[in-house]
Design a protein around this motif. Structure first.
Motif, PDB file in Angstrom:
ATOM      1  N   LYS A   1       0.896  -1.204   0.110  1.00 44.08           N
ATOM      2  CA  LYS A   1       0.035  -0.108  -0.181  1.00 44.08           C
ATOM      3  C   LYS A   1       0.885   1.367  -0.028  1.00 44.08           C
ATOM      4  CE  LYS A   1      -3.682  -2.300   2.583  1.00 44.08           C
ATOM      5  NZ  LYS A   1      -4.632  -2.476   3.942  1.00 44.08           N
ATOM      6  N   PHE A   2       0.293   2.346  -0.464  1.00 51.02           N
ATOM      7  CA  PHE A   2       1.047   3.874  -0.638  1.00 51.02           C
ATOM      8  C   PHE A   2       1.427   4.180   0.911  1.00 51.02           C
ATOM      9  CE2 PHE A   2      -0.918   4.061  -4.732  1.00 51.02           C
ATOM     10  CZ  PHE A   2       0.010   4.227  -5.493  1.00 51.02           C
ATOM     11  N   ARG A   3       2.468   4.446   1.223  1.00 49.77           N
ATOM     12  CA  ARG A   3       3.021   5.222   2.520  1.00 49.77           C
ATOM     13  C   ARG A   3       3.591   6.504   2.054  1.00 49.77           C
ATOM     14  NH1 ARG A   3       6.587   1.147   5.481  1.00 49.77           N
ATOM     15  NH2 ARG A   3       6.620   2.536   7.207  1.00 49.77           N
ATOM     16  N   TYR A   4       3.961   7.517   3.013  1.00 56.67           N
ATOM     17  CA  TYR A   4       4.371   8.595   2.927  1.00 56.67           C
ATOM     18  C   TYR A   4       4.533   9.216   1.380  1.00 56.67           C
ATOM     19  CZ  TYR A   4       7.196   5.705   6.280  1.00 56.67           C
ATOM     20  OH  TYR A   4       7.438   5.039   7.305  1.00 56.67           O
TER      21      TYR A   4
ATOM     22  N   LYS B   1       4.355   6.333  -1.714  1.00 62.86           N
ATOM     23  CA  LYS B   1       5.608   5.376  -1.895  1.00 62.86           C
ATOM     24  C   LYS B   1       5.168   3.885  -1.746  1.00 62.86           C
ATOM     25  CE  LYS B   1       9.200   8.729  -0.843  1.00 62.86           C
ATOM     26  NZ  LYS B   1      10.271   9.153   0.216  1.00 62.86           N
TER      27      LYS B   1
END
Length: 310
Positions: free
Chosen positions: A117-120, A123
């Motif tokens: 999954k997308f983070r920050y 990313k």
């Protein structure tokens, strides 16, 4: 309230305490460099200020004897030979279009499954833990041997980051996020997974900027004290660096990449992401970061030792 808590070192220290397996690599290095720290303690460039700075040097003869270098095209060999001067090198057609497509299909599959999954802010972190093809490309033996000569140490794959869209990150040096002692113990490897230009968030870099001093907490008054980390936001670092670039009259270059092109950059080269103007296009790319196993690795801003997850 949460933001205020993050200004104190204690929460990080407690978190570090329960992650000894990911931090034990620093224990013998602290002893080697005479640093009186526990594995869970906060750490920053201030702790190494009394030590001499070891200069890293590239042994060009040794570099050209690596199997990785010998297999390069003449155009790519020429780029490698200018790394020490420019602070980056470009390898055209490093991955075949078919391999890049295979990675993109793998990313789509892992996202659909909910594995990544997308983070920050966009990313996809540490896909190397979930994808054999991405892990094998980054952990390739011949590549590691080549990178070890470039880093004047022992290169170890630290993390991977996949992007679907441009990062649009302001100009920065990776050494503010992934700092080492001795300095320069880091390399970034960026691979275009589709054609990328100014309209879909191309990467930019400033040639020869790796020769500048390493700008760290003390340079923008963000050292903190025994209890707290620095109070200034990351934006303050970006603004400091923006002014420094203007003051020195530095000029950026934009990397217009074709699918499969690879860029390697020095730990201290200034780089960032261009605005992603065409929202109808993606900007699929893959980044690997490598640390020198013989260096202490940490995050300068929050003063946290680096956790090795692989």
């Amino acid at each position: 309230m949460l933001k205020q808590i993050r200004n104190y070192k204690l929460p990080y220290i407690i978190y570090n305490f329960f992650n000894k397996s990911k931090l034990k690599h620093n224990i013998p290095l602290y002893k080697k460099y005479g640093i009186n720290k526990n594995y869970f303690s906060s750490i920053s460039s201030k702790d190494f200020a009394h030590l001499p700075e070891n200069e890293r040097k590239i042994n060009l003869h040794k570099l050209t004897e690596t199997a990785f270098y010998k297999n390069l095209t003449e155009e790519n060999k020429s780029s490698v030979n200018s790394f020490d001067d420019k602070g980056y090198l470009i390898l055209r057609n490093y991955l075949s279009p078919e391999t890049a497509d295979q990675i993109n299909i793998e990313i789509d599959k892992l996202m659909a499954e909910g594995t990544i999954k997308f983070r920050y802010g966009g990313k996809l972190m540490f896909v190397i833990h979930h994808s054999e093809i991405i892990k094998n490309i980054g952990d390739n033996k011949e590549l590691l041997e080549f990178l070890s000569v470039l880093i004047d140490g022992q290169a170890k794959l630290f993390q991977s980051i996949n992007f679907i869209n441009g990062s649009q990150q302001k100009t920065h040096s990776d050494s503010i996020h992934m700092t080492t002692y001795p300095l320069g113990g880091l390399l970034g490897v960026w691979i275009a997974l589709e054609d990328i230009d100014e309209n879909n968030g191309a990467l930019h870099y400033i040639p020869e900027s790796h020769k500048l001093p390493y700008f760290l907490n003390s340079d923008y008054d963000n050292e903190g004290d025994g209890i707290r980390i620095g109070k200034k936001s990351y934006k303050a670092y970006e603004e400091f660096l923006e002014e420094k670039v203007k003051e020195l009259g530095l000029k950026k270059e934009v990397f217009r990449a074709k699918k499969g092109d690879l860029l390697i950059w020095h730990a201290n080269i200034l780089h960032g992401g261009e605005p992603h103007l065409d929202k109808s296009r993606t900007r699929k790319s893959l980044v690997y970061h490598y640390f020198d196993e013989n260096s202490v690795c940490y995050h300068e801003v929050t003063q946290r030792p680096a956790l090795f997850e692989i």
